[in-house]
Design an enzyme around this catalytic site. Structure first.
Site, PDB file in Angstrom:
ATOM      1  N   GLU A  44       0.851  -1.176   0.000  1.00 39.73           N
ATOM      2  CA  GLU A  44       0.000   0.000   0.000  1.00 39.73           C
ATOM      3  C   GLU A  44       0.892   1.232   0.000  1.00 39.73           C
ATOM      4  OE1 GLU A  44      -3.853   1.998   2.208  1.00 39.73           O
ATOM      5  OE2 GLU A  44      -2.942   0.217   3.085  1.00 39.73           O
ATOM      6  N   CYS A 248      -6.697   0.815   2.867  1.00 45.19           N
ATOM      7  CA  CYS A 248      -7.608   1.968   2.864  1.00 45.19           C
ATOM      8  C   CYS A 248      -7.418   2.810   1.615  1.00 45.19           C
ATOM      9  CB  CYS A 248      -7.399   2.812   4.119  1.00 45.19           C
ATOM     10  SG  CYS A 248      -7.945   2.005   5.639  1.00 45.19           S
ATOM     11  N   ASN A 378     -12.458  -3.526   1.045  1.00 41.02           N
ATOM     12  CA  ASN A 378     -11.360  -3.565   2.005  1.00 41.02           C
ATOM     13  C   ASN A 378     -11.876  -3.201   3.385  1.00 41.02           C
ATOM     14  OD1 ASN A 378      -8.418  -3.299   2.950  1.00 41.02           O
ATOM     15  ND2 ASN A 378      -9.252  -1.271   3.385  1.00 41.02           N
ATOM     16  N   GLU A 379     -11.933  -4.166   4.264  1.00 41.69           N
ATOM     17  CA  GLU A 379     -12.363  -4.001   5.653  1.00 41.69           C
ATOM     18  C   GLU A 379     -13.503  -2.986   5.812  1.00 41.69           C
ATOM     19  OE1 GLU A 379      -9.128  -1.055   7.792  1.00 41.69           O
ATOM     20  OE2 GLU A 379      -8.554  -3.163   7.620  1.00 41.69           O
TER      21      GLU A 379
END
Length: 653
Positions: A44, A248, A378-379
């Site tokens: 990331e 994120c 994503n989460e």
């Protein structure tokens, strides 16, 4: 033993799950197939991992697109100094009329009224300076447009930190339209804090954009490539997959900040730069093509993650008053967004004659990338809006690409409302895998070693997409090693696992701990890195139970852990013995049921002081040590305190 593997791979002994470390001699070794892609990496762009890090570009803000929305106080000339040496007269301004490309709207205009020999222009100090290596070549380029009607000479220099000129080249900007100009420098000496200077030395008006300085020596010598030493340290992990672009970063801080893969491919001057969710800027120079290419270069499978039609639930700082929270793409726009996801798969796997396959071929890769995995979400917070959009995307992907391994999401924690809702949704849709995330204290990893032993093998499989214990000490690393033995033991249900985050630049971290720290000239693998490396370089295709027994009276969940895997391709058997206690611990090993082994083995021991860590001041404080080892069909092995030991026995050929 090789001929025995097909039958062993089909066995799943219940005792393996109930008692992971069986006493030697209690039962014959039983094997079960585990994921061939178990240990990989998570990339990331956090902590300046891409721009200023893995991506090779040395110029910061090369296209003058920085803004206050990226970071407080930034502007289009951030990282640039205006130079008007001596009595040079003129001005510099940021313009946007008739830009190089609509996706790259800003450029600089130099208006030279009187150069007085030295000229005027700009200096860029890069990302904390530019680290030049003696004798190496650096490719300079810029786009220029002359507005005055006459050619404008440009003096391009490399300078050291004291502003001494190291090398210089003169170019002549002549075209009335945008044109790219190139030159190559050879660094005469090593300089850790160099700068790049561009001076207009003749009277006139010239526009400049996409000012670049790129080392010719990149990883695998790829144009627009990666910093070689940093890329090699990643490659040395021997990851089976690479997850990108996040985290994120993927679903972004609001809908306008969601990561759009289409804006990251094609010529770099046509890509769309944007605000990074971690409070800086991303040029997209490291885009989807470069991610796929890097995966191929290191022999890892690509695992792209796309937003599930919603932004991060923390958008706008939703934990603060006034935050906007999760935002959803309007349903009227979801068909177009879903098509974007399908186009991604075509970009990766379609023939060069297809619409998006042709774009991949135009970038220099006619053959497909053979994408097998794609993550959706994503989460995320599992809301009605999320569920509705996830179902639309999943249905479309499954219908057009039924063999694609889609990965769903179950929130940011190892339990809780989002975790439960995510698993329920995945079960209803029969999603192949779900993405679990958790960051916990070392003790959690030691006491939850059996977490996956009782997972329902009929439900979706697990991708442990983000995990780490809170710290970069040896104790943290050993706790993670103990937990990773349970991932091997449960490699039939845990298909993929990746520590996160991967990279962090000195002085620019938004998150700790991380796996690899670096600055412009030094790469510091943490002690956690070496655990990941030892597991990555010693992966197996089958987990073999009944080989290792714990010390008498030891509590396997809190002090020791072990695993035994076999590689069906080589016949090698690999033992991993973990001691997370302060005293030496004896393991009993029984290899008598495994045939075709060479007892002349190798042993790698990773141990040291409990609180030891690798730092920039002492980068090699704790390192694995490998030596020859003579094993026996039955033997006792005393594991040192706070240690991971890997014993690899070669299969006879």
């Amino acid at each position: 033993m090789t001929s025995l593997l097909p039958s062993l791979r089909s066995l799943l002994c219940a005792a393996v799950l109930a008692a992971p470390l069986l006493a030697a001699g209690q039962a014959k070794p039983t094997a079960k197939a585990i994921s061939p892609d178990l240990f990989g990496i998570f990339f990331e762009d956090i902590n300046y991992a891409a721009d200023g890090g893995l991506y090779g570009e040395l110029v910061q803000n090369r296209s003058f697109e920085y803004s206050p929305s990226d970071h407080g106080g930034w502007h289009p000339l951030t990282s640039w100094d205006y130079l008007h040496d001596g009595y040079a007269m003129g001005s510099v301004s940021v313009e946007s009329a008739a830009p190089l490309h609509a996706n790259n709207p800003h450029y600089v205009q130099l208006r030279v009224e009187n150069p007085f020999q030295k000229g005027l222009g700009l200096k860029n100090n890069g990302f904390d300076g530019m680290a030049l290596k003696a004798g190496e070549k650096y490719d300079f380029s810029l786009w220029a447009r002359v507005k005055s009607g006459a050619a404008v000479p440009l003096l391009v220099q490399l300078r050291d930190k004291k502003d001494k000129v190291l090398a210089e080249i003169t170019l002549s900007a002549q075209a009335a339209g945008w044109q790219q100009y190139r030159a190559t420098f050879t660094a005469p000496a090593a300089e850790p804090e160099a700068s790049l200077v561009v001076l207009a030395t003749g009277k006139g008006v010239v526009d400049l954009d996409m000012v670049s300085l790129f080392p010719q020596k990149t990883f695998h010598n790829r144009p627009n490539g990666l910093r070689p030493d940093l890329a090699q340290v990643i490659a040395d992990l021997k990851p089976k997959f690479v997850r990108f672009p996040g985290g994120c970063l993927a679903h972004g801080d609001g809908l306008d900040n969601m990561y759009d893969w289409k804006k990251t491919v094609g010529p770099v001057e046509q890509r769309v730069a944007q605000r990074n969710i971690w409070n800086y800027h991303q040029t997209a120079g490291l885009g989807y093509f470069e991610y796929f290419q890097f995966c191929e270069d290191i022999g890892a499978k690509a695992l792209p993650v796309v937003p599930a039609g919603v932004s991060c639930q923390n958008s706008g700082g939703s934990w603060r008053i006034g935050g906007v929270g999760q935002q959803c793409i309007p349903l009227a726009d979801m068909a177009a967004y879903t098509q974007d996801v399908l186009d991604l798969i075509e970009y990766a796997n379609g023939p060069a004659t297809s619409t998006w396959g042709a774009k991949r071929a135009a970038a220099g890769h006619p053959a497909p990338f053979n994408l097998e995995y794609v993550g959706i979400g994503n989460e995320d917070k599992i809301t009605e809006g999320f569920e509705e959009r996830f179902k639309m995307i999943y249905a479309a992907v499954h219908a057009k690409y039924p063999k694609m391994q889609v990965i769903g999401t179950v929130g940011p924690s190892p339990k809780g409302e989002d975790y439960d809702k995510g698993w329920t949704l995945a079960g209803q849709l029969n999603v192949p895998l779900v993405d679990e995330h958790y960051y916990e204290k070392p003790k959690w990893f030691l006491t939850n070693n059996r977490r996956y032993d009782t997972y329902d093998r009929k439900k979706p499989k697990v991708y442990l997409g983000e995990y780490a214990s809170w710290g970069n000490t040896l104790f943290n690393a050993v706790a993670e090693a103990a937990y990773m033995t349970s991932l091997e033991r449960n490699g039939d249900v845990v298909r993929l696992a990746s520590y996160a985050p991967l990279l962090a630049k000195e002085g620019h971290t938004q998150w700790n701990p991380d796996l690899i720290y670096f600055n412009n000239s030094t790469v510091v693998p943490t002690v956690n890195y070496y655990v990941q490396q030892l597991f990555g370089q010693n992966q197996g295709t089958d987990y073999v139970a009944g080989v290792v027994a714990p010390p008498a009276g030891a509590v396997a969940d809190t002090t020791v852990a072990a695993s035994c895997v076999r590689d069906a391709k080589t016949g090698d058997v690999i033992l991993k013995l973990v001691n997370a206690s302060a005293t030496a611990q004896p393991f009993q090993v029984d290899l008598s049921g495994l045939k075709g082994l060479n007892m002349a083995a190798t042993r790698t021991v990773f141990t040291g002081d409990k609180d030891a860590k690798n730092t920039f001041a002492s980068p090699n404080t704790v390192m694995p040590k490998t030596a020859a080892y003579k094993a026996k069909s039955r033997f006792s092995y005393e594991a040192q305190p706070y240690s991971l030991t890997v014993i690899r026995l070669r299969g006879k050929r």
